[in-house]
Design an enzyme around this catalytic site. Structure first.
Site, PDB file in Angstrom:
ATOM      1  N   GLY A 150     -24.456   6.285   0.217  1.00  0.00           N
ATOM      2  CA  GLY A 150     -24.035   4.887   0.321  1.00  0.00           C
ATOM      3  C   GLY A 150     -22.804   4.829   1.213  1.00  0.00           C
TER       4      GLY A 150
ATOM      5  N   GLY B 189     -20.434   7.787   0.337  1.00  0.00           N
ATOM      6  CA  GLY B 189     -20.957   9.126   0.619  1.00  0.00           C
ATOM      7  C   GLY B 189     -21.217   9.357   2.094  1.00  0.00           C
TER       8      GLY B 189
ATOM      9  N   HIS C 114     -21.590 -11.055 -12.457  1.00  0.00           N
ATOM     10  CA  HIS C 114     -21.466 -11.941 -11.295  1.00  0.00           C
ATOM     11  C   HIS C 114     -22.022 -13.319 -11.626  1.00  0.00           C
ATOM     12  CE1 HIS C 114     -21.630 -13.480  -7.269  1.00  0.00           C
ATOM     13  NE2 HIS C 114     -21.085 -12.377  -6.795  1.00  0.00           N
TER      14      HIS C 114
ATOM     15  N   ARG D 187     -14.666 -14.087 -10.497  1.00  0.00           N
ATOM     16  CA  ARG D 187     -16.004 -13.934 -11.045  1.00  0.00           C
ATOM     17  C   ARG D 187     -16.062 -13.977 -12.557  1.00  0.00           C
ATOM     18  NH1 ARG D 187     -18.082  -9.232  -6.926  1.00  0.00           N
ATOM     19  NH2 ARG D 187     -18.215 -10.672  -5.189  1.00  0.00           N
TER      20      ARG D 187
ATOM     21  N   HIS E 129     -23.411  -6.819 -12.367  1.00  0.00           N
ATOM     22  CA  HIS E 129     -23.362  -6.679 -10.925  1.00  0.00           C
ATOM     23  C   HIS E 129     -22.658  -5.402 -10.469  1.00  0.00           C
ATOM     24  CE1 HIS E 129     -23.102  -7.817  -6.799  1.00  0.00           C
ATOM     25  NE2 HIS E 129     -21.794  -7.881  -6.805  1.00  0.00           N
TER      26      HIS E 129
ATOM     27  N   LEU F 120     -16.960  -2.804  -0.781  1.00  0.00           N
ATOM     28  CA  LEU F 120     -17.298  -2.210   0.508  1.00  0.00           C
ATOM     29  C   LEU F 120     -16.044  -1.600   1.115  1.00  0.00           C
ATOM     30  CD1 LEU F 120     -19.645  -4.981   1.971  1.00  0.00           C
ATOM     31  CD2 LEU F 120     -20.203  -3.037   0.534  1.00  0.00           C
TER      32      LEU F 120
HETATM   33  C1  LIG Z   1     -26.503  -7.431  -4.516  1.00  0.00           C
HETATM   34  C2  LIG Z   1     -25.124  -6.874  -4.309  1.00  0.00           C
HETATM   35  C3  LIG Z   1     -24.268  -7.461  -3.403  1.00  0.00           C
HETATM   36  C4  LIG Z   1     -23.001  -6.944  -3.188  1.00  0.00           C
HETATM   37  N1  LIG Z   1     -22.190  -7.555  -2.279  1.00  0.00           N
HETATM   38  C5  LIG Z   1     -20.961  -7.037  -2.045  1.00  0.00           C
HETATM   39  C6  LIG Z   1     -20.112  -7.626  -1.068  1.00  0.00           C
HETATM   40  O1  LIG Z   1     -20.454  -8.608  -0.429  1.00  0.00           O
HETATM   41  N2  LIG Z   1     -18.907  -7.070  -0.847  1.00  0.00           N
HETATM   42  C7  LIG Z   1     -18.492  -5.972  -1.522  1.00  0.00           C
HETATM   43  O2  LIG Z   1     -17.401  -5.500  -1.264  1.00  0.00           O
HETATM   44  N3  LIG Z   1     -19.282  -5.392  -2.449  1.00  0.00           N
HETATM   45  C8  LIG Z   1     -20.504  -5.891  -2.730  1.00  0.00           C
HETATM   46  N4  LIG Z   1     -21.296  -5.300  -3.672  1.00  0.00           N
HETATM   47  C9  LIG Z   1     -20.884  -4.049  -4.307  1.00  0.00           C
HETATM   48  C10 LIG Z   1     -21.115  -2.880  -3.362  1.00  0.00           C
HETATM   49  O3  LIG Z   1     -22.283  -3.081  -2.628  1.00  0.00           O
HETATM   50  C11 LIG Z   1     -21.238  -1.550  -4.071  1.00  0.00           C
HETATM   51  O4  LIG Z   1     -20.258  -1.412  -5.025  1.00  0.00           O
HETATM   52  C12 LIG Z   1     -21.090  -0.414  -3.080  1.00  0.00           C
HETATM   53  O5  LIG Z   1     -21.960  -0.584  -1.998  1.00  0.00           O
HETATM   54  C13 LIG Z   1     -21.307   0.923  -3.723  1.00  0.00           C
HETATM   55  O6  LIG Z   1     -21.304   1.912  -2.726  1.00  0.00           O
HETATM   56  P1  LIG Z   1     -21.336   3.434  -3.071  1.00  0.00           P
HETATM   57  O7  LIG Z   1     -21.312   4.167  -1.788  1.00  0.00           O
HETATM   58  O8  LIG Z   1     -20.265   3.731  -4.050  1.00  0.00           O
HETATM   59  O9  LIG Z   1     -22.704   3.691  -3.847  1.00  0.00           O
HETATM   60  P2  LIG Z   1     -24.224   3.331  -3.496  1.00  0.00           P
HETATM   61  O10 LIG Z   1     -24.375   2.551  -2.272  1.00  0.00           O
HETATM   62  O11 LIG Z   1     -24.811   2.806  -4.750  1.00  0.00           O
HETATM   63  O12 LIG Z   1     -24.863   4.722  -3.166  1.00  0.00           O
HETATM   64  C14 LIG Z   1     -25.164   5.669  -4.126  1.00  0.00           C
HETATM   65  C15 LIG Z   1     -25.787   6.846  -3.449  1.00  0.00           C
HETATM   66  O13 LIG Z   1     -25.835   7.929  -4.355  1.00  0.00           O
HETATM   67  C16 LIG Z   1     -27.108   8.491  -4.382  1.00  0.00           C
HETATM   68  N5  LIG Z   1     -27.278   9.065  -5.710  1.00  0.00           N
HETATM   69  C17 LIG Z   1     -26.952   8.521  -6.911  1.00  0.00           C
HETATM   70  N6  LIG Z   1     -27.224   9.379  -7.890  1.00  0.00           N
HETATM   71  C18 LIG Z   1     -27.701  10.491  -7.320  1.00  0.00           C
HETATM   72  C19 LIG Z   1     -28.142  11.734  -7.820  1.00  0.00           C
HETATM   73  N7  LIG Z   1     -28.143  12.013  -9.113  1.00  0.00           N
HETATM   74  N8  LIG Z   1     -28.583  12.654  -6.933  1.00  0.00           N
HETATM   75  C20 LIG Z   1     -28.606  12.393  -5.605  1.00  0.00           C
HETATM   76  N9  LIG Z   1     -28.173  11.239  -5.087  1.00  0.00           N
HETATM   77  C21 LIG Z   1     -27.739  10.305  -5.930  1.00  0.00           C
HETATM   78  C22 LIG Z   1     -28.048   7.384  -4.010  1.00  0.00           C
HETATM   79  O14 LIG Z   1     -29.226   7.943  -3.476  1.00  0.00           O
HETATM   80  C23 LIG Z   1     -27.216   6.649  -2.974  1.00  0.00           C
HETATM   81  O15 LIG Z   1     -27.370   7.291  -1.727  1.00  0.00           O
HETATM   82  C24 LIG Z   1     -22.566  -5.815  -3.909  1.00  0.00           C
HETATM   83  C25 LIG Z   1     -23.430  -5.231  -4.830  1.00  0.00           C
HETATM   84  C26 LIG Z   1     -24.688  -5.773  -5.052  1.00  0.00           C
HETATM   85  C27 LIG Z   1     -25.547  -5.168  -6.105  1.00  0.00           C
END
Ligand SMILES: Cc1cc2nc3c(=O)[nH]c(=O)nc-3n(C[C@H](O)[C@H](O)[C@H](O)COP(=O)(O)OP(=O)(O)OC[C@H]3O[C@@H](n4cnc5c(N)ncnc54)[C@H](O)[C@@H]3O)c2cc1C
Ligand code: SF4
Ligand code: FES
Lengths: 259, 640
Positions: B42, B45, B266, B333, B404, B444
């Site tokens: 994500g 990562g 949310h 929120r 959310h 983000l």
């Molecule tokens: C619909 C929606 C809208 C949003 N809008 C906003 C916004 O406008 N602005 C904002 O700031 N935030 C927003 N958010 C929140 C934000 O998108 C997330 O908090 C953020 O993107 C999380 O990013 P991350 O890199 O931490 O994890 P993620 O993007 O969830 O990535 C997790 C990664 O870990 C991997 N993974 C997980 N477990 C394992 C495992 N056991 N083994 C191997 N791989 C694994 C997955 O494959 C994935 O690649 C929104 C969230 C949602 C649900």
């Protein structure tokens, strides 16, 4: 609502696979297409059968994970949406629905409706980026970009990498997907510098992966859930032609001179 | 156990600069001798993997999706904050810091949050350089909007697809490093255990989701960037496969889990339409900039959006505007969600289920014209219509709160290292920056701050002290962890009961939502705990998983994840029980002001609750990290 489903079942990449028929009753028109499959799978599992495997994640048309070939069309009958955004109200009570995986040489089936689209990742790895490392970049407002250019780049950048364009094309060409990235980056000043090598390298990788050639049937544009336009293919062709003529990769330039 | 957050000395605004100077560096030529495992692609990562590879480390990157580009971050709609002050409206690092601390209801660390604000501007520079097509103004400069209750315009966006564009930027960076041979990528591969050797994280055990092969990978450090655990509730806005397994397995290996009960609900999601519902769809918060939220003054059973149009002004209750005159529809929120729930509890909810409120654009359309609205929200309106069959240009939308985001997560220090040496947690999977409530457009920002601008510095400090030697994967700790994983899978497969995974997951989600959701109280939580334990026992006795381990097996994947949700769910309840105050998204009915607002109890609860796993079926140990506020004054949040 009541439906008859004809679904492609294939245990493994080696398995020959074939259609299986199922019947499903009490389907709500408010269900999404994938929720309908969920219901089917629940009932299959309860009876000890294996669920129909399919790829999905966001279920809101943005991750590009889902993809089913529904009644002969990628992502089903409605324009401009991915499979997960399709709702059962788009069908008529009593319909027979045929569901298949993407079919293309470069997208081998893994199981049932799940295919391997890693070829797309390798095409991006060949050049679908701007070569900047973290840090040391100019201020974000240093280079103004007109809204029309930014908008067009955004249109191209909307591609979700689902592969419907390939599935829709009788030649299984990946032109629309590749063009969307080349076009996005060629439009923006940040991407211009590498535009030539990018176009060459990505097209070369696309050919290596075994995708077919584009014969302008325009099926891809019609089936793309993000309505990515053919203008991007035209732009990519320009970029590619220009790149070949004045290639920055010396061996390529020689080829043009020779031929 | 004594928790040291390792917050650097010195004034708030100098901490990060000083720290960067003081920490140890790894010589450029030696970086390639270190292997780092990054779980998750994500925003957090992918940005970490790419940036670390650019520095010269060897990276192995894992995700369970079929491509790194599909991580859940892709779904973020609204935008990303940065304190650029391009709008000349008084923004600054300090203001972003202050808003975030206050928004989090004073349950986060000052130093971490300030650093987040400090690096926010660089994120935007970086993304633009990668070719992220942010929205622009006619003069060609970047556009901003105000978002989620902020009183300055500091949110950068790319239509309603900001997460997609930022993630594709990070994906392009990691792709470049894959091509360079610096990142080895393992899609469709799920981490199922962490390997700790002599108190140091030294690798992971993973399952190849296509072949079922269980395999170990060894490294000098492990980074978890595995996202949030909102799917404990079954229905949430998270992607279907988002799960807590990686973080939870790390927890069971000794990593502390902080503030698990802090979840964000949310306010603007499309309401549940029926039993078949598999996930909930968010309607971007930006809609609250122009939409007005209301319910009828007197409850009307089953009121549809079509009929709502005919309800005269004086019979409508614009409850947020009424109760919070200065913030109106833009309250944070948690406040907006709770108020919507209150209206529905009073019997004034709308729609078939009575669990919805209206979000109405009629006034704005009249004022600004349909074109303007179409330009701003066109894709959201289309999405709404696609799902509900109602056209929001003609009738009001219906919305209801949904799970959310999870503010809780693995405990980390200032360096983003957990209490296990060499184990880091980034992005939503850590607990660090959002306190008890996250502000819009800041996840983000945090994910990318962690990955692009924090971890590349802090991990060097740790690795500089590490020998280069690699631990072979036939080492005992790896073998034991592999066995652990295999046993569990075997156990799941052999139950052969009657109920499907989804069936259990739905029931768990309902318990969590009813008792550990928008409002919580002692009695309900105690009841929920018993229910979760009962259901978990049943899960291990009556689950039915079809197929085998040696193939792509959707039900087995889910079973593995849901088994962990049961344990995490119980801890969330314990944490909610323990925190007898209300703060941010955590609303304890016993602790509210006379006006029904969340009431913090600072002298008792100004701490991070970090939970320590002490053994199977043993109560977890609560360890407190006291929060010290040197720069902001704690006040009762008021949005009146
Ligand atoms: C619909 C929606 C809208 C949003 N809008 C906003 C916004 O406008 N602005 C904002 O700031 N935030 C927003 N958010 C929140 C934000 O998108 C997330 O908090 C953020 O993107 C999380 O990013 P991350 O890199 O931490 O994890 P993620 O993007 O969830 O990535 C997790 C990664 O870990 C991997 N993974 C997980 N477990 C394992 C495992 N056991 N083994 C191997 N791989 C694994 C997955 O494959 C994935 O690649 C929104 C969230 C949602 C649900
Ligand atoms: S161009 Fe369209 S159809 Fe092709 S991968 Fe992208 S979004 Fe899918
Ligand atoms: S599941 Fe993400 S696009 Fe369909």
């Amino acid at each position: 609502m009541y439906f008859k489903l004809k679904i492609w079942r294939q245990k493994s990449p080696e398995d020959k696979g074939g259609f299986q028929s199922y019947e499903l009753d009490d389907v709500s028109p408010d269900m999404s297409f994938l929720e309908m499959i969920d219901v089917l799978n629940e009932s299959l599992e309860r009876k000890g059968g294996e669920p129909v495997h399919f790829d999905h994640d966001c279920r809101e048309g943005i991750c590009g994970t889902c993809g089913m070939f529904i009644n002969g069309r990628p992502h089903g009958p409605q324009r401009g949406i991915a499979t997960c955004q399709l709702h059962m109200r788009s069908f008529n009570d009593g319909d027979t629905i045929t569901i298949e995986p993407w079919r293309a040489r470069s997208f081998p089936v893994i199981k049932d409706l799940v295919v391997d689209r890693s070829a797309f990742d390798r095409i991006i790895q060949a050049g679908g980026f701007v070569s900047v490392s973290t840090g040391g970049v100019p201020d974000a407002n240093e280079i103004p970009i007109s809204t029309s250019i930014a908008n067009e780049a955004m249109d191209a950048a909307s591609c979700i990498g689902c592969g419907a364009c390939v599935a829709a094309c009788k030649n299984a060409s990946a032109m629309l997907f590749v063009a969307a990235k080349i076009s996005q980056l060629a439009l923006l000043p940040q991407g211009k510098i590498e535009a030539k090598t990018r176009a060459e390298n990505m097209v070369e990788q696309m050919d290596k992966e075994g995708f077919g050639t584009c014969t302008n049937t325009e099926a891809c544009e019609a089936e793309c859930p993000k309505e990515i336009g053919l203008v991007h293919i035209a732009r990519m062709n320009r970029e590619y032609y220009f790149a070949k003529q004045s290639s920055e990769s010396l061996s390529e330039r020689e080829k043009v001179h020779e031929g | 156990m004594n928790l040291d957050a390792k917050i650097p000395e010195g004034p708030l605004v100098e901490k990060w600069t000083r720290h960067k100077f003081n920490i140890k560096l790894v010589n450029p030529a030696n970086k390639r001798k270190y292997d780092i495992i990054v779980i998750g692609t994500g925003l957090a990562g992918a940005s970490a993997a790419a940036s670390l590879a650019e520095l010269g480390y060897n990276i192995k990157s894992f995700c369970f999706q079929d491509s790194p580009r599909r991580a859940h971050s892709i779904a973020a709609q609204g935008g990303i904050n940065a304190s650029k002050n391009y709008q000349n409206d008084g923004d600054s690092d300090y203001r972003l810091f202050y808003d975030t601390i206050k928004g989090g209801d004073y349950r986060s660390r000052e130093a971490n949050v300030y650093r987040l604000a400090e690096v926010s501007s660089s994120i935007i520079d970086q993304c633009v350089a990668q070719g992220v097509p942010f929205a622009r103004e006619y003069g060609g400069l970047l556009d901003n909007r105000s978002f989620g209750g902020a009183q300055v315009s500091r949110t950068f966006y790319a239509r309603g697809q900001t997460g997609q564009q930022l993630l594709l930027g990070a994906y392009s960076a990691i792709s470049r490093q894959i091509a360079n041979g610096m990142v080895q990528i393992f899609p469709r591969t799920e981490m199922l255990d962490l390997v700790v050797v002599d108190g140091q994280a030294r690798g992971v055990v993973v399952r190849d989701l296509v072949t079922g092969k269980i395999e170990s990978h060894s490294s000098h450090a492990v980074i978890l960037a595995t996202g949030g655990y909102g799917n404990v509730f079954y229905l949430s806005t998270n992607a279907m496969a988002s799960n807590a397994t990686a973080a939870w397995r790390a927890h069971k290996r000794g990593a502390l889990f902080a503030n698990p009960c802090f979840t964000q609900i949310h306010p603007t999601c499309i309401p549940v339409s029926g039993e078949h519902q598999s996930k909930l769809t968010l309607m971007s918060e930006s809609l609250r900039n122009d939409g007005r939220i209301w319910v009828p003054k007197k409850g009307i059973k089953g009121l549809t959006a079509k009929d709502a149009v005919h309800i005269p002004e004086e019979e409508r209750d614009y409850f947020l505007e009424r109760r919070y005159p200065s913030f109106g529809n833009l309250v944070p929120r948690d406040v907006a969600s709770r108020n919507a729930k209150m209206m529905c509890d009073e019997g004034r909810g709308v729609g078939a289920t009575g669990l919805a409120v209206f979000l109405d654009f009629a006034d704005t359309i009249q004022r600004d014209g349909r074109d303007m609205i179409e330009q701003k929200y066109g894709n959201l309106f289309d999405m709404y219509k696609q799902i509900t069959a109602d056209d929001p240009y003609d009738v009001p939308m219906m919305i209801y709160p949904a799970v959310h985001y999870t503010m809780g997560g693995l405990w980390v220090d200032y360096n983003l290292m957990t209490n296990i040496n060499g184990l880091y947690a980034l992005g939503e999977c850590n607990f660090s920056d959002h306190g008890a409530n996250r502000l819009g457009a800041s996840a983000l920002m945090q994910g990318l701050a962690d990955g692009y601008f924090v971890i590349p510095y802090t991990i060097g400090d740790y690795l500089a002290g590490m020998p280069y030697e690699k631990i072979p994967v036939d080492y005992e700790a790896f073998q034991l962890a592999e066995k652990n994983v295999k046993d569990r899978i075997e156990n799941l497969l052999k139950i052969n009961g009657n109920r499907t995974v989804d069936d259990f997951h739905k029931e768990l989600g309902k318990i969590m939502w009813d008792y550990c959701g928008m409002a919580r109280n002692e009695e309900g939580l105690r009841h929920a705990k018993q229910e979760v334990i009962r259901l978990r026992d049943e899960f291990w006795k009556d689950l039915k998983v079809t197929g085998t381990n040696d193939e792509l097996n959707m039900s087995l994947e889910k079973a593995n994840r849901v088994a962990d949700f049961f344990e995490l769910g119980e801890l969330m309840i314990d944490d909610a029980l323990q925190r007898r105050e209300s703060c941010g998204g955590h609303f304890r009915e016993e602790s509210q002001t006379e006006e029904g607002e969340a009431l913090r109890i600072d002298d008792e609860f100004s701490f991070v609750a970090a939970w320590n796993f002490t053994g199977k079926d043993q109560p977890e140990e609560l360890i407190k990290e006291e929060l010290v506020f040197e720069n902001v004054k704690l006040t009762q949040r008021s949005y009146k």
